[in-house]
Motif scaffolding. Structure first.
Motif, PDB file in Angstrom:
ATOM      1  N   ALA A 299       0.725  -1.165   0.103  1.00  0.00           N
ATOM      2  CA  ALA A 299      -0.122  -0.098   0.059  1.00  0.00           C
ATOM      3  C   ALA A 299       0.990   1.314   0.027  1.00  0.00           C
ATOM      4  N   MET A 300       0.345   2.344  -0.580  1.00  0.00           N
ATOM      5  CA  MET A 300       1.005   3.492  -0.333  1.00  0.00           C
ATOM      6  C   MET A 300       0.110   4.789  -0.220  1.00  0.00           C
ATOM      7  N   GLY A 301       0.859   5.839   0.515  1.00  0.00           N
ATOM      8  CA  GLY A 301      -0.311   6.753   1.119  1.00  0.00           C
ATOM      9  C   GLY A 301       0.547   8.107   1.417  1.00  0.00           C
TER      10      GLY A 301
ATOM     11  N   LEU B 136      -2.228  10.786   9.201  1.00  0.00           N
ATOM     12  CA  LEU B 136      -2.471  10.225   7.961  1.00  0.00           C
ATOM     13  C   LEU B 136      -3.677  11.254   7.031  1.00  0.00           C
ATOM     14  N   VAL B 137      -2.943  11.248   5.841  1.00  0.00           N
ATOM     15  CA  VAL B 137      -4.137  12.158   4.802  1.00  0.00           C
ATOM     16  C   VAL B 137      -4.857  11.214   3.925  1.00  0.00           C
ATOM     17  N   ALA B 138      -4.175  10.196   3.290  1.00  0.00           N
ATOM     18  CA  ALA B 138      -4.952   9.222   2.414  1.00  0.00           C
ATOM     19  C   ALA B 138      -4.022   8.099   2.359  1.00  0.00           C
TER      20      ALA B 138
ATOM     21  N   SER C 271      -8.660  -1.214  -1.024  1.00  0.00           N
ATOM     22  CA  SER C 271      -9.255  -0.117  -0.156  1.00  0.00           C
ATOM     23  C   SER C 271      -8.458   1.188  -0.270  1.00  0.00           C
ATOM     24  N   THR C 272      -9.252   2.393  -0.039  1.00  0.00           N
ATOM     25  CA  THR C 272      -8.816   3.465  -0.045  1.00  0.00           C
ATOM     26  C   THR C 272      -9.332   4.367   1.434  1.00  0.00           C
ATOM     27  N   ASN C 273      -8.352   4.974   1.883  1.00  0.00           N
ATOM     28  CA  ASN C 273      -8.866   5.754   3.221  1.00  0.00           C
ATOM     29  C   ASN C 273      -8.370   7.042   3.045  1.00  0.00           C
TER      30      ASN C 273
END
Length: 114
Positions: A33-35, A47-49, A55-57
Motif C-alpha cells: 500500500a502507499m499513502g 494520515l491524509v490518504a 481499499s482507499t482511506n
C-alpha cells in the motif's frame, strides 16, 4: 527495499489546487500500500490518504477535497488536493508499506496562504 521521492508542493492560495506525486524505486513489486501523511508545525504526523489493493482511506478533514490515486505501472502515487485551506499547510510525506516495513520520502512542503 524502496526509495520514495515526492514532488509537487508549493505555495497556493486558499481555494486553490495542487497535485503531489511520489515515485517509488527499488523493490516496488512488493509494495502493499502507499499513502500520504502530513505534519504541520508543532503537530504530530497524521494520515491524509492511503491506497491499497482493495481499499482507499481518507482523513475526515480531507474527504471530498483530496483524491489519492496510484499508477502501478509507473510506480507512482498521486494526491490531488482541491479546495485547499490554510489548515492544510504542512510537509506532506509519501509512505509505502513494503512487506510490512514502512518507508518514507523526505517530504514536500505545501503552504496555503493568501
Amino acid at each position: 527495499q524502496v526509495q520514495l521521492v515526492e514532488s509537487g508542493g508549493g505555495l497556493v492560495q486558499p481555494g486553490g489546487s495542487l497535485r503531489l506525486s511520489c515515485r517509488a524505486s527499488g523493490s516496488t513489486f512488493s509494495i502493499n500500500a502507499m499513502g500520504w501523511y502530513r505534519q504541520a508545525p508543532g503537530k504530530e504526523r497524521e494520515l491524509v490518504a492511503r491506497i491499497g489493493s482493495e481499499s482507499t482511506n481518507y482523513a475526515d478533514s480531507v474527504k471530498g477535497r483530496f483524491t489519492i490515486s496510484r499508477d502501478i505501472a509507473e510506480n507512482t502515487v498521486y494526491l490531488q488536493m482541491n479546495s485547499l485551506k490554510p489548515e492544510d499547510t504542512a510537509v506532506y510525506y509519501c509512505n509505502a508499506n513494503w512487506l510490512g516495513i514502512e518507508f518514507w520520502g523526505k517530504g514536500t512542503l505545501v503552504i496555503v496562504s493568501s
